[in-house]
Write an enzyme that holds these catalytic residues in place. Sequence first.
Site, mmCIF file in Angstrom:
data_model
loop_
_atom_site.group_PDB
_atom_site.id
_atom_site.type_symbol
_atom_site.label_atom_id
_atom_site.label_comp_id
_atom_site.label_asym_id
_atom_site.label_seq_id
_atom_site.Cartn_x
_atom_site.Cartn_y
_atom_site.Cartn_z
ATOM 1 N N SER A 141 0.858 -1.183 0.000
ATOM 2 C CA SER A 141 0.000 0.000 0.000
ATOM 3 C C SER A 141 0.887 1.223 0.000
ATOM 4 C CB SER A 141 -0.872 -0.016 1.265
ATOM 5 O OG SER A 141 -1.462 1.242 1.509
ATOM 6 N N TYR A 154 -1.737 -0.555 10.830
ATOM 7 C CA TYR A 154 -1.831 -0.964 9.426
ATOM 8 C C TYR A 154 -0.550 -0.632 8.662
ATOM 9 C CZ TYR A 154 -3.639 -1.145 4.627
ATOM 10 O OH TYR A 154 -3.828 -1.430 3.297
#
Length: 319
Positions: A141, A154
């Site tokens: 990501s 995350y």
Amino acid sequence: MTDDRPVVLITGAGSGLGMESALFLAARNFRVYGTAFSEAELKDLEQQAAHRNVAVSALRMDITRRADIDRTVDTVIRETGRIDGVVHFAGMGLRGFFEDLSMQEIRQLYDVNVFGIMELTQAVLPHMRARRSGRIIITASAAGRMGEMSIAGYSSGKFAVVGLGECLRQEMAILGIHVSVLEPGLIYTPHFGINRNRARRSQDPSSPYYFWFCQHEALVDGLLAHNKFTAQDIAGVVYKILTTRKPRLHYMIGFKLKLLLALRNIIPFEIYERIHEKIVVRMVTKPRHPATGLSGLDAGITGRVKSHHAEEALSKVHD
């Protein structure tokens, strides 16, 4: 009759980016095995495959259970004799200021986003090593390149899998196995919609971070509503990685992500970080339009995404 189609195993194919990539590859002469976490997701994948008139072998698998992983890999090897590619899309999010995150929530995140990738990769490597060929795509990501407030759990996991990909790239090059890291910017999928995973404490108005968290969520929702790329764009990049002769290590997707990283490379890091931090902190602590709460944010993003993405945002689903 021998089936010479390349065999690819895609995790997280029960929704979102994983599902779109599974359907996209199946329509382009790949023999696709897609895993889904639940029976409901499994049925969704099968229904979408039928709707698109493509063949996808849907398998139920919990990426945190080694027995499920071994059974899945064994099934693919038994039916096809090989695994040419693995695409890691299974994943979950976790949003909230770090003090509001419980260690149980963080461990669950790492079990899915980090250790699940590691275990499945270890399970398929002996088969790829025996053939001295294969492609491994790890979905990271933008959060694996740049830290940001409200996603410490995350982001740290995504940094971990970017590092894993870089190490594996060198180790597997000896064996003719290619490893790539897929790094999408913000894109609206159920990961940010119905499956947005906020830490329990972050949703408590008594948290000292609650107001700032609501503001940050509103900022993210605004960015999501204006993104310009889709799940099909990402599926196209997956196809490119699996078919190009020499795939790159990093595949960043999204103009804004590429621009920010380019600025980080041009501007001295300390100066860039100081400017970025000042801008984000100011936007979160001194908003022009204060957010009133998380329920309002959820309704807001639904309305904005519908107006900006229409059918596309509601049909593409994710990791």
